[in-house]
Design an enzyme around this catalytic site. Structure first.
Site, short mmCIF file in Angstrom:
data_model
loop_
_atom_site.label_atom_id
_atom_site.label_comp_id
_atom_site.label_asym_id
_atom_site.label_seq_id
_atom_site.Cartn_x
_atom_site.Cartn_y
_atom_site.Cartn_z
CB SER A 71 -0.92 -0.14 1.44
OG SER A 71 -1.60 1.26 1.24
CE1 TYR A 127 -3.75 -2.66 5.73
CE2 TYR A 127 -3.41 -0.20 5.17
CZ TYR A 127 -3.64 -1.48 4.76
OH TYR A 127 -4.12 -1.79 3.45
CE LYS A 161 -1.55 -3.91 3.53
NZ LYS A 161 -1.50 -5.29 2.30
#
Ligand SMILES: NC(=O)c1ccc[n+]([C@@H]2O[C@H](COP(=O)([O-])OP(=O)(O)OC[C@H]3O[C@@H](n4cnc5c(N)ncnc54)[C@H](OP(=O)(O)O)[C@@H]3O)[C@@H](O)[C@H]2O)c1
Length: 258
Positions: free
Chosen positions: A145, A158, A162
């Site tokens: 991401s 999160y 990534k």
């Protein structure tokens, strides 16, 4: 425009493929000639996704949790048993159970994100390597991401998982060369359930901030993943392709920006 024969004869496993980006990738791989294996935690949604393929007999649906090493080994074994090879792996499944500042995060949700998003990538890759790719070669694409390259409110943990995926991509590319290529894509905001809370309330404003003028669709990611799985990427490994409509190619409030 897809290349119909580009993935002919290949078997491609896509984790987390009952909807969203994973499903778009699996469908694109099938369009380009591959037989595909799709996984997800919920059987009903997974089977519905399989049955909607133009030829469901070329799709194997396996219920599996991307955070489980046991499941990773079971999926690889089922793939080999059913289709006889495992030429491509797309590590797509991910989760974002915690929203908030890092210092207020709880251990259980941090562990869950780590287990699925980060360790899960290694688990699935190791299973594919041991079961097939070590002896026969293959290609792995990790779905990272652009969050892994930036600082954003609320999704720091999160994003850290990534960022780890970006590093794992280079490390695995080094460790598994020359027979196995490992690359990543880093999508920006894509219209899926996962990101609905981000795009739905403010799509117009968000689109204005994206140089190409719109948020992404799952198909925008799928074509690039198919290319990285194919021989068109025969001399590409350890790379991350950003797919974000130019989101990361605009002023970010750095020194010198008016
Ligand atoms: N959407 C975006 O804006 C965006 C941007 C950048 C990166 N990404 C990345 O793109 C990937 C796909 O996201 P998406 O937006 O397509 O999500 P999505 O629409 O929510 O789809 C997620 C898929 O993964 C499955 N899944 C979720 N947790 C799983 C687990 N623990 N084990 C196995 N399968 C699991 C889901 O099925 P079940 O619920 O049945 O398990 C579903 O099929 C993720 O890696 C995400 O981080 C998304």
């Amino acid at each position: 425009m897809s290349s119909p024969e580009r993935l002919a004869g290949r078997v491609i496993l896509v984790t987390g493929a009952s909807r969203g980006i994973g499903l778009a990738v699996a469908r694109r791989c099938a369009e380009e000639g591959a037989r595909v294996v799709i996984t997800g935690r919920h059987e009903e949604g997974l089977n519905q996704a399989r049955d909607a393929f133009p030829d469901p007999s070329r799709v194997l649906a396996v219920v599996a949790h991307a955070g489980s090493w046991e499941d990773a080994a079971r999926v690889a074994a089922r793939t080999l048993d059913h289709f006889g090879s495992l030429d491509g792996l797309v590590n797509n499944a991910a989760t974002n159970p915690y929203f908030g500042p890092l210092v207020e995060a709880d251990e259980a949700r941090m562990r869950k994100a780590y287990e699925v998003n980060q360790a899960g990538v290694v688990a699935a890759t190791a299973a594919a390597w041991r079961g097939w790719m070590r002896d026969h070669g293959g290609a792995v694409v990790n779905i990272a991401s652009i969050g892994g390259m930036s600082v954003e409110p609320g999704i720091g943990w999160y994003n850290a998982t990534k960022a780890a995926v970006l590093h794992l991509t280079r490390q695995l590319a080094y460790e598994l060369a020359p027979r196995v290529r490992v690359n990543a894509v880093a999508p920006g905001l894509i219209r899926t359930e996962f990101a609905r809370a981000l795009w739905e309330p403010a799509e117009g404003v968000l689109s204005q901030r994206i140089p190409l003028g719109r948020i992404g669709e799952p198909a925008d990611v799928a074509g690039a993943v198919a290319m990285l799985l194919s021989d068109d990427a025969a001399w590409i490994t350890g790379s991350t392709l950003t797919i974000d409509g130019g989101t990361t190619s605009r002023p970010s409030g750095g020194v010198g920006e008016p």
